[in-house]
Scaffold this motif. Structure first.
Motif, short mmCIF file in Angstrom:
data_model
loop_
_atom_site.label_atom_id
_atom_site.label_comp_id
_atom_site.label_asym_id
_atom_site.label_seq_id
_atom_site.Cartn_x
_atom_site.Cartn_y
_atom_site.Cartn_z
N CYS B 153 0.82 -1.20 0.00
CA CYS B 153 0.00 0.00 0.00
C CYS B 153 0.86 1.26 0.00
N VAL B 154 0.26 2.33 -0.44
CA VAL B 154 0.88 3.65 -0.41
C VAL B 154 -0.02 4.55 0.40
N LEU B 155 0.54 5.13 1.43
CA LEU B 155 -0.26 5.96 2.32
C LEU B 155 0.21 7.41 2.28
N VAL B 156 -0.64 8.27 2.73
CA VAL B 156 -0.26 9.66 2.94
C VAL B 156 -0.11 9.81 4.45
N ASP B 157 0.73 10.70 4.87
CA ASP B 157 0.90 10.86 6.31
C ASP B 157 -0.29 11.60 6.91
N ASP B 158 -1.39 10.89 7.02
CA ASP B 158 -2.63 11.49 7.47
C ASP B 158 -2.52 12.03 8.89
N PHE B 159 -1.99 11.19 9.74
CA PHE B 159 -1.89 11.59 11.14
C PHE B 159 -0.96 12.80 11.30
N GLY B 160 0.26 12.65 10.78
CA GLY B 160 1.25 13.72 10.94
C GLY B 160 0.80 15.03 10.31
N GLY B 161 0.19 14.93 9.15
CA GLY B 161 -0.26 16.14 8.45
C GLY B 161 -1.32 16.88 9.25
N ASP B 285 2.06 15.33 -2.65
CA ASP B 285 2.05 15.06 -4.08
C ASP B 285 1.14 13.88 -4.39
N ALA B 286 -0.09 14.18 -4.74
CA ALA B 286 -1.06 13.11 -5.00
C ALA B 286 -0.66 12.28 -6.21
N ALA B 287 -0.05 12.91 -7.20
CA ALA B 287 0.39 12.15 -8.37
C ALA B 287 1.46 11.15 -7.96
N GLU B 288 2.27 11.55 -6.99
CA GLU B 288 3.32 10.65 -6.52
C GLU B 288 2.72 9.44 -5.80
N VAL B 289 1.63 9.66 -5.14
CA VAL B 289 0.93 8.51 -4.53
C VAL B 289 0.60 7.51 -5.63
N GLY B 290 0.08 8.03 -6.73
CA GLY B 290 -0.27 7.16 -7.84
C GLY B 290 0.94 6.50 -8.47
N ARG B 291 1.98 7.29 -8.68
CA ARG B 291 3.19 6.73 -9.28
C ARG B 291 3.77 5.62 -8.40
N GLU B 292 3.85 5.90 -7.13
CA GLU B 292 4.43 4.92 -6.21
C GLU B 292 3.58 3.65 -6.18
N ALA B 293 2.29 3.82 -6.15
CA ALA B 293 1.40 2.66 -6.15
C ALA B 293 1.62 1.84 -7.42
N ALA B 294 1.75 2.53 -8.52
CA ALA B 294 1.94 1.84 -9.80
C ALA B 294 3.29 1.12 -9.81
N ARG B 295 4.31 1.77 -9.26
CA ARG B 295 5.63 1.11 -9.21
C ARG B 295 5.56 -0.17 -8.40
N LEU B 296 4.96 -0.10 -7.25
CA LEU B 296 4.81 -1.30 -6.43
C LEU B 296 4.06 -2.37 -7.20
N LEU B 297 3.01 -1.94 -7.86
CA LEU B 297 2.19 -2.90 -8.59
C LEU B 297 3.00 -3.60 -9.68
N THR B 316 5.49 -7.68 2.24
CA THR B 316 4.54 -6.63 1.89
C THR B 316 5.15 -5.26 2.14
N GLN B 317 4.94 -4.38 1.19
CA GLN B 317 5.50 -3.04 1.30
C GLN B 317 4.47 -2.02 1.75
N ARG B 318 4.98 -1.01 2.45
CA ARG B 318 4.11 0.10 2.85
C ARG B 318 4.90 1.38 2.66
N VAL B 319 4.47 2.18 1.72
CA VAL B 319 5.18 3.43 1.43
C VAL B 319 4.34 4.59 1.96
N VAL B 320 5.01 5.52 2.62
CA VAL B 320 4.27 6.69 3.12
C VAL B 320 4.76 7.95 2.42
N ILE B 321 3.84 8.66 1.83
CA ILE B 321 4.15 9.90 1.14
C ILE B 321 4.09 11.04 2.16
N PRO B 322 5.15 11.84 2.23
CA PRO B 322 5.16 12.89 3.25
C PRO B 322 4.23 14.04 2.91
#
Lengths: 334, 334
Positions: B153-161, B285-297, B316-322
């Motif tokens: 999964c690719v997450l955004v730093d919801d909590f931190g933000g 960077d919402a586009a980066e969320v998409g790019r990262e998800a696609a890369r993992l995929l 299993t990978q977990r990427v967090v976008i800052p």
DNA sequence: CTGTTAGCGCCTTCAC
DNA sequence: GTGAAGGCGCTAACAG
């Protein structure tokens, strides 16, 4: 499928019929099959199914400039709605304004045997969009009429919208009105320019080339062009922007400018109602452009599939989506 | 293909080899074949090709809530970029927040034998997103971590933000801070709420339920909720909005409100720089969320295709976008 | 109502 | 370097 059939001691054909809800199969048999299908978690392979039944049905393509532009994302929302209603999948791709890229995308999609294609063309040359080149898949153009090919299209009232916007500025007393626009090679670029020029001419005003900037519709270029225009010795007092990217670029630039310049732009802008600036926009339903294009496309797809009921000529269709002029702020400031 | 072969007096096999650039074919033969292919305008049928070669490669799916929301359209831009780089097509569909719809879409896509799937889940239950249910197609979740399934999964730093945004309001002296948020059933909803609550607690401030409104992220609901909050006897002096739809709803409502309420929201807003209001946003960077998800995929897809090089566990990978906090207006007003 | 035969368009595998 | 056989998974078309 074989597994399911084997386990039940029936033929693959029976399984096939049960799954598709074909008639000519006994209800108890169907139940047994469906139960086994569920138990095994079997899911039919759509590829193989379509290969055999010939129908490329089930997948339509959409080629736009960029989903990052709200116009195109709204458009795709509309296309997707209709595609979903019809049980079709939507394959999207962005050409980013590059005609060569567009051609590649279109060819790739047609190799995938899509059932039909909606394109917002990046250039003037549409020959690569001829259905005869695309395995016969119907094509519908959006935002641009076909050139040298014979396909349906959905247009926005580019001329009328821009004309009305320019007229509005003239009514407000502006005499030096600039145009921040798209390249003349784009249909929308030339039509919107035409609307602008016609409104000026009808008002007896000259079209001053110094006030006209035609470039790709991107925010940075629009900013630079705006800076240039408002820096002129005798700057325009108002600007017509040819699309939402140009409007935003102009707004950004003018925010830092001491000289107020009135603005009217093609495309509505989200949050325009919150800007403190007066702004008129040519608004229209971009999702409806997509829905309409999809409807035309599916009509053609059915037409192709159906065994030619009578000799209907099926003339090429051209649908125009109306625009309306919206003045912000909605409640005029005192 | 047969036509091409027949005309040249060769076998279909030779044509196949020529087209694919297979080795083991004489260069002159290849040229002759390619010439004939071009002359006849023959294009190989991808469906049939994939059916035989087993590869479902070439098509990935993306299921989002709605392309009308800039977050999702940016995300899809990112996914599309990477998909295009890898020569894959992108199948998109909107579930509109409906978990049942999402399941249908996912099943439909897997019946189409897509090579992989990226989903922004609409609900808590992710069992229908298990690759084992999807013909083994890898799955990557975006914006939400997997629950009861084992996928990247690719997450955004919801909590931190949200924490940072809330802290910023506290630093500015606010003590009664409201929260305009998404349902607790959504990961983003609960994480962002958690960030808000933690910032308050860390500052020794109470979390007052009267100031918390959690609802679907849509503009109308956000407007109603904002009206309610600012109409309270002792209204909050600031609001945290949990996504761009809520931010816009709050902005719209507050425009007509006499009492100023400070605002900080998750998601950046186009044109925020032009609003005269002070506003802090949690940008990323919402586009980066998409790019990262696609890369993992695509990594997973290759992994599946490749004959298991060594016994790589492939955890299993977990990427967090800052995220970063951005204050508007950029140049603070006096 | 169910099964058999054949083949969608292409590619893998093995001969030559 | 090229061709012939066979089959990917499914379903028309015809039998029974």
């Amino acid at each position: 499928m074989r597994d399911v059939a084997a386990r039940l001691g029936v033929s693959a054909m029976t399984v096939s019929r049960a799954i598709r809800g074909d008639s000519g199969i006994a209800e108890p048999t169907r139940q047994r099959v469906l139960a086994e299908v569920a138990a095994l978690g079997y899911r039919p392979n759509d590829l193989a199914r379509r290969l055999r039944s010939g129908l490329a049905h089930g997948l339509v393509g959409l080629v736009v400039t960029s989903l990052a532009n709200p116009f195109y994302s709204q458009l795709s929302v509309g296309v997707e709605q209709v595609a979903t209603e019809r049980g079709a999948g939507l394959l999207v791709a962005s050409a980013n304004g590059d005609a060569d890229r567009e051609r590649e995308l279109v060819e790739d999609m047609s190799a995938r045997r899509i059932a039909g294609l909606i394109v917002v063309p990046a250039g003037n040359d549409h020959r690569h969009l001829d259905p005869r080149q695309l395995e016969g898949a119907p094509v519908v153009l959006a935002a641009t009429p076909p050139r040298d090919i014979d396909v349906d299209c959905v247009l926005v009232d580019d001329f009328g919208g821009t004309y009305a916007a320019c007229r509005r500025l003239i009514e407000r007393g502006h005499r030096r009105i600039g145009f921040l626009g798209l390249p003349a090679s784009l249909w929308t670029g030339s039509e919107r320019y035409r609307g602008y020029a016609a409104a000026l001419e009808d008002a007896g005003l000259p079209v001053d080339d110094r006030y006209v900037s035609r470039h790709r519709g991107d925010i940075e270029l629009a900013e630079a062009a705006t800076r240039h225009l408002i820096g002129l010795a005798e700057p325009p007092t108002a600007l017509i922007t040819a699309n939402n990217r140009n409007t935003i670029g102009a707004l950004r630039t003018m925010q830092h400018s001491p000289t107020p310049v009135a603005l009217a732009g093609f495309d509505d802008i989200e949050l325009a109602d919150l800007l403190q600036l007066p702004l008129s926009v040519v608004a229209y339903d971009a999702a409806e452009v997509g829905r309409e294009a999809a409807r035309l496309l599916f009509d053609r797809i059915e037409e192709t599939t159906t065994p030619q009921t009578a000799a209907r000529p099926a003339r090429t269709q051209r649908v125009v989506i109306p625009t309306r002029l919206v003045d912000y702020p909605r409640v005029p400031a005192p």
